[in-house]
Scaffold this active site. Structure first.
Site, PDB file in Angstrom:
ATOM      1  N   HIS A   1       6.695  58.601 -26.992  1.00 54.17           N
ATOM      2  CA  HIS A   1       5.600  58.684 -26.014  1.00 54.17           C
ATOM      3  C   HIS A   1       6.090  59.160 -24.641  1.00 54.17           C
ATOM      4  O   HIS A   1       5.290  59.533 -23.806  1.00 54.17           O
ATOM      5  CB  HIS A   1       4.826  57.360 -25.931  1.00 54.17           C
ATOM      6  CG  HIS A   1       5.477  56.303 -25.104  1.00 54.17           C
ATOM      7  ND1 HIS A   1       6.166  55.246 -25.651  1.00 54.17           N
ATOM      8  CD2 HIS A   1       5.541  56.131 -23.765  1.00 54.17           C
ATOM      9  CE1 HIS A   1       6.600  54.468 -24.680  1.00 54.17           C
ATOM     10  NE2 HIS A   1       6.245  54.975 -23.519  1.00 54.17           N
TER      11      HIS A   1
ATOM     12  N   SER B   1      10.460  52.103 -21.209  1.00 57.73           N
ATOM     13  CA  SER B   1      10.223  52.785 -22.472  1.00 57.73           C
ATOM     14  C   SER B   1      11.385  53.677 -22.863  1.00 57.73           C
ATOM     15  O   SER B   1      11.987  54.318 -22.007  1.00 57.73           O
ATOM     16  CB  SER B   1       9.004  53.695 -22.362  1.00 57.73           C
ATOM     17  OG  SER B   1       7.876  52.912 -22.399  1.00 57.73           O
ATOM     18  N   GLY B   2      11.641  53.715 -24.153  1.00 59.00           N
ATOM     19  CA  GLY B   2      12.709  54.563 -24.656  1.00 59.00           C
ATOM     20  C   GLY B   2      14.046  53.860 -24.598  1.00 59.00           C
ATOM     21  O   GLY B   2      14.998  54.245 -25.257  1.00 59.00           O
TER      22      GLY B   2
ATOM     23  N   ASP C   1       6.991  55.510 -32.770  1.00 55.89           N
ATOM     24  CA  ASP C   1       7.271  55.875 -31.375  1.00 55.89           C
ATOM     25  C   ASP C   1       8.783  56.012 -31.169  1.00 55.89           C
ATOM     26  O   ASP C   1       9.439  55.128 -30.633  1.00 55.89           O
ATOM     27  CB  ASP C   1       6.690  54.802 -30.444  1.00 55.89           C
ATOM     28  CG  ASP C   1       6.749  55.234 -28.987  1.00 55.89           C
ATOM     29  OD1 ASP C   1       7.085  56.411 -28.729  1.00 55.89           O
ATOM     30  OD2 ASP C   1       6.471  54.384 -28.127  1.00 55.89           O
TER      31      ASP C   1
ATOM     32  N   GLY D   1       8.352  52.010 -17.555  1.00 51.08           N
ATOM     33  CA  GLY D   1       9.599  52.648 -17.114  1.00 51.08           C
ATOM     34  C   GLY D   1      10.799  52.207 -17.947  1.00 51.08           C
ATOM     35  O   GLY D   1      11.869  52.787 -17.868  1.00 51.08           O
TER      36      GLY D   1
HETATM   37  N1  ARG Z   1       5.088  52.069 -22.374  1.00 49.53           N
HETATM   38  C1  ARG Z   1       5.911  51.567 -21.357  1.00 49.53           C
HETATM   39  C2  ARG Z   1       6.711  52.682 -20.680  1.00 49.53           C
HETATM   40  O1  ARG Z   1       6.291  53.792 -20.785  1.00 49.53           O
HETATM   41  C3  ARG Z   1       6.796  50.460 -21.819  1.00 49.53           C
HETATM   42  C4  ARG Z   1       6.032  49.252 -21.974  1.00 49.53           C
HETATM   43  C5  ARG Z   1       6.761  48.113 -22.472  1.00 49.53           C
HETATM   44  N2  ARG Z   1       5.882  47.048 -22.188  1.00 49.53           N
HETATM   45  C6  ARG Z   1       6.084  45.810 -22.487  1.00 49.53           C
HETATM   46  N3  ARG Z   1       5.251  44.927 -22.090  1.00 49.53           N
HETATM   47  N4  ARG Z   1       7.133  45.476 -23.181  1.00 49.53           N
HETATM   48  O2  ARG Z   1       7.645  52.449 -19.968  1.00 49.53           O
END
Ligand code: ARG
Length: 837
Positions: free
Chosen positions: A640, A787-788, A693, A785
């Site tokens: 994503h 993510s990944g 993902d 932030g």
């Molecule tokens: N989708 C989020 C990103 O782009 C990460 C979210 C993780 N969230 C969580 N509650 N663990 O950074």
């Protein structure tokens, strides 16, 4: 858009030729083709020679030209009889030194001549120093010509040492009577660059330590050291003293293969007497400081032609040997502290200490090690056969982030042992006595002596570490009574995950008590379990059995040769389970060489603590997503991060810059920057459900691994990360929902959550490519932030494995809304197919 461009280039290359031109072209074509083929063959042959003969054996000399002989140097010391020691022997220009050195050198030559193989390659031996005892330090050099390279491995440390040990026991009587007699000898393989002649003048120093501290520094300091600096400092002190050397400034290159400082409890660069080998930059808050066990020490500095750094500044002085040897003691106070010898300096080699703590009768003792670092190369931390701390019959070694122990009586003995080679920072410990009738006033007392908050009792989590907080609980009406006394929520029953730990929550799932329930719900007689025969369709009856050779199921580890191993987490556990050893291949991952001692609810990470963490910067926007290093060319991240709804530019490799070895976003110039060559999101990534993902990034140039950059281990598809296991998530994401990004890398410990629970709390939005981790009580989680970035778990074998990729969540750290991660085991095959890693 990509494919259109590709088409255009192809067309430009099409040229139409007439037939004459064609045949001339054809002839030249053939000649060129033959030439090219020959060249390729030559290159392949050269590569193969390099790969099989040079590569593993001696990484530091690999760049040697192919036509040069291979040089092997061994170094050590000999203990001598029949030599009177006097100061003249310390002066390498004296006649006495020259005569004695010459005698010993020729004696070594004779020894090597006894071995039909070694004699062919032996070139010279050099005695470099003498010290009281009487000890003579030497090195011997062997050269193996190109024609004999395939037997280079036979000129080994073991062979040389065996020969020398044998030779000194059968010395000719003539020699032993009226000449020098060697009574013992050490010998280890050494980096040829450390072998210096006593007459060497450049960067070879002999120093005398006394009470007043004196200094020396690396060449060129404080500017950068020049390439190809091979330096040595031999330091001596008066007999009753030991030598302490500390480094207020230490900054050499990060990769120990190129540049390093090695310190020896000897005057030879003899690995069996090494104190430590260090590279990288040390913060002034954690300086390197070592002590010799005798009155000599050798500091060796090797810097090749790589990136030069400022180097080091060292301070040396004597400390009375009695002070070094003093350790252990008897303690009778109610509380106290004790540390390894000379802490926070590295403890000396060859020490044995004992602390006896005795408190009032009826009381017990609780010990906590706040710092524990007894790391040594090539040590199995489950055996601790080198340096260790022993408490109540159990040995501890390696690096432990926490260690708390309690006595069974009012007396507790702690012993410490360090062997002849390699030392470390050691430990610092605190103890206190407690009364067994009220061990934790106002708190719950775990069986292991820890005190935890009373509301953690009977909450389904193992908070004590020994499950004692979950034992003897009166299970609630919505809870299930495990056979081992634990209570688990009823909804975890029969969900294919072993939540009780003894399998009892998965046992009687519509099957009779004497039956085994296959993964598909079929009941079979218990005797089918581990009988080396696959009875359940999914092989679950043979999963996790110690021995079920060749039976393959989704639970088995698959060896490269097709064999299946039915053992939980067989890969990289330092035990060869596959007959082709493939379960232990590619295990150069998941370690943290530099570890010295928000995410929401997390804390600052130390530099180098998570060496696989990468920051992905998008165009000029700075940090956007995290990633992890899985090889020198590949990063793992979330699909994503690169998706079109963000903007088409997100799928363009050129939009991204990756930073490895980074801790603080404000210091990206300190990190290793790499551009991206290719972005490969999973083909089945679903934007709406977040399924699959995951994405792979190919780097345009390989990474150089170092103390602060290391790959994480990828788990095999059968790897198990059980519910309740504590793992770590790291990233520069926001410190709270809707908050600001972190500047310093954050780390947070989160727990693996049972899949059924996860499905329930997340209202069935969880696919089998996802896993939940965090706390249902909220408070700790990844956030925007992160993510990944990786979710990593430490396995007992001493390595870190990546269980998940930060993917999504409902808000951050909310109650009953854990973090959702991409399940790496489910996508392991795709990673392998796409990258070969
Ligand atoms: N989708 C989020 C990103 O782009 C990460 C979210 C993780 N969230 C969580 N509650 N663990 O950074």
């Amino acid at each position: 858009m990509n494919s259109a461009r590709y088409h255009g280039t192809n067309q430009e290359r099409v040229v139409f030729l007439n037939s004459k031109e064609k045949s001339a072209q054809k002839r030249t074509g053939i000649v060129v083709a033959i030439l090219v083929a020959l060249l390729v063959l030559l290159a392949v042959a050269a590569f193969l020679i390099w790969f099989f003969v040079f590569k593993d054996d001696d990484p530091k000399n690999t760049h040697s030209m192919l036509l040069n002989p291979k040089v092997k140097v061994f170094s050590g010391h000999m203990k001598l009889d029949g030599v009177n020691y006097d100061e003249e022997l310390e002066d390498t220009t004296s006649q006495k030194f020259k005569d004695s050195a010459e005698k010993l050198e020729s004696l070594l030559g004779e020894y090597y001549n006894n071995d039909p193989l070694l004699t062919n390659y032996y070139k010279e031996s050099v005695v470099t120093a003498f010290s009281e005892g009487v000890l003579a330090y030497y090195w011997s050099r062997f050269e193996i010509p190109v024609a004999d390279l395939e037997i280079a491995a036979e000129v080994s440390e073991e062979r040389v040492l065996n020969l020398l040990e044998e030779a000194i026991t059968i010395q000719s009587p003539k020699r032993s009577v009226n000449d020098i007699k060697v009574t013992s000898i050490t010998c280890s393989f050494t980096d040829g660059r450390m072998a210096r002649k006593p007459t060497a003048e450049d960067c070879f120093y002999r120093l005398e330590a006394d009470e007043a501290a004196k200094n020396f520094s690396s060449p060129g300091y404080p500017d950068r050291y020049p390439p190809k600096s091979y330096c040595q400092w031999q330091i001596r002190a008066a007999r009753e003293n030991a030598i302490s050397v500390s480094f207020p400034v230490f900054h050499v290159e990060d990769d120990c293969k190129d540049d390093f400082v090695q310190i020896f409890d000897s005057l030879s660069p003899d690995d069996s007497q090494a104190i430590t080998l260090q590279c990288g930059k040390r913060p002034s808050s954690n300086p390197l400081s070592v002590v010799s066990s005798g009155n000599i020490i050798l500091i060796s500095f090797i810097a090749d032609n790589s990136v030069q750094q400022p180097g080091f500044e060292a301070e040396y002085k004597v400390i009375p040997k009695a002070q070094v040897l003093q350790c252990g003691g008897d303690y009778t106070a109610n509380t106290g502290k004790f540390t390894s010898p000379l802490y926070p300096s590295f403890y000396p080699n060859a020490m044995d200490c004992k602390w006896t703590i005795r408190v009032s009768p009826g009381e017990k003792i609780r010990v906590r090690f706040n710092m524990f670092r007894l790391k040594e190369p090539k040590v199995d931390v489950r055996k601790c056969h080198k340096d260790y701390v022993e408490v109540m019959g159990k040995r501890y070694c390696g690096e432990l982030s926490s260690l708390s122990l309690t006595s069974t009586t009012n007396v507790l003995e702690v012993t410490f042992h360090s062997d002849e080679s390699y030392t470390d920072k050691g430990f610092s410990a605190e103890y206190s006595s407690y009364s067994p009738s009220n061990p934790c006033p106002g708190e719950f007392a775990c069986n292991n002596g820890m005190c935890i908050s009373t509301n953690l009792r009977c909450d389904g989590w193992n908070d004590c570490g020994d499950t004692s907080d979950e034992k003897g609980c009166k299970c609630g009406s919505d809870q299930f009574n495990c056979s081992n006394g634990l209570c688990k929520p009823k909804m975890w029953l029969c969900d294919h995950s072993n939540d009780c730990g003894d399998g009892s929550d998965e046992k009687h799932c519509s099957c009779e008590p004497n039956e085994w329930r296959c993964g598909n719900g079929i009941c079979l007689d218990q005797s089918v379990r581990c009988d080396n025969k696959r009875d359940c369709e999914d092989g679950s009856d043979e999963a996790s059995c110690e021995s079920s050779p060749d039976l393959c199921s989704i639970y088995s580890f698959k060896c490269t040769n097709g064999q299946c191993v039915n053992k939980v987490n067989a890969e990289c556990d330092r035990v060869n389970d596959c007959s082709d050893d493939s379960d232990e291949a590619f295990c150069d991952c998941g370690t943290r060489p530099f570890k010295l001692n928000r995410i929401v609810g997390g804390q600052n990470a130390e530099h180098g603590e998570w060496p696989w963490q990468v920051s992905l910067h998008f165009q000029t926007m700075g940090h956007v997503c995290g990633a992890s290093v899985i090889s020198d060319k590949w990063l793992l991240s979330a699909a994503h991060c690169f998706q079109v709804p963000r903007s088409p530019a997100h799928l363009e490799p050129a939009s991204w810059t990756t930073y490895s070895g980074l801790q603080t976003q404000q210091q990206i110039w300190d990190a290793l920057m790499r551009k991206v060559k290719r972005i490969i999101p999973h083909p089945d990534y679903n934007l709406f459900t977040n399924d699959y993902d995951i994405a792979l990034l190919e780097l345009s140039e390989p990474l150089e691994f170092s103390n602060t950059i290391q790959p994480i281990c990828l788990p095999s598809s059968s790897h198990v990360f059980p519910a309740g296991m504590s793992c770590w998530v790291t990233g520069w994401g926001t410190l709270r929902e809707g908050g600001n990004l972190a500047t310093v890398l954050q780390k947070a410990s989160v727990k693996m959550i049972n899949d059924t629970v996860c499905e329930q709390v997340m209202q069935s939005m969880i696919t089998s490519r996802m896993l939940c981790s965090g706390f249902l009580s909220g408070g700790v989680d990844a956030c925007q932030g992160d993510s990944g970035g990786p979710l990593v778990c430490f396995e007992e074998s001493g390595k870190w494995f990546q269980a998940g990729v930060v993917s999504w969540g409902e808000g951050c750290a909310r109650r009953n809304k854990p973090g959702i991660y991409t399940r790496v085991t489910k996508l392991r095959k795709w990673i392998k197919e796409t990258t070969g890693v």
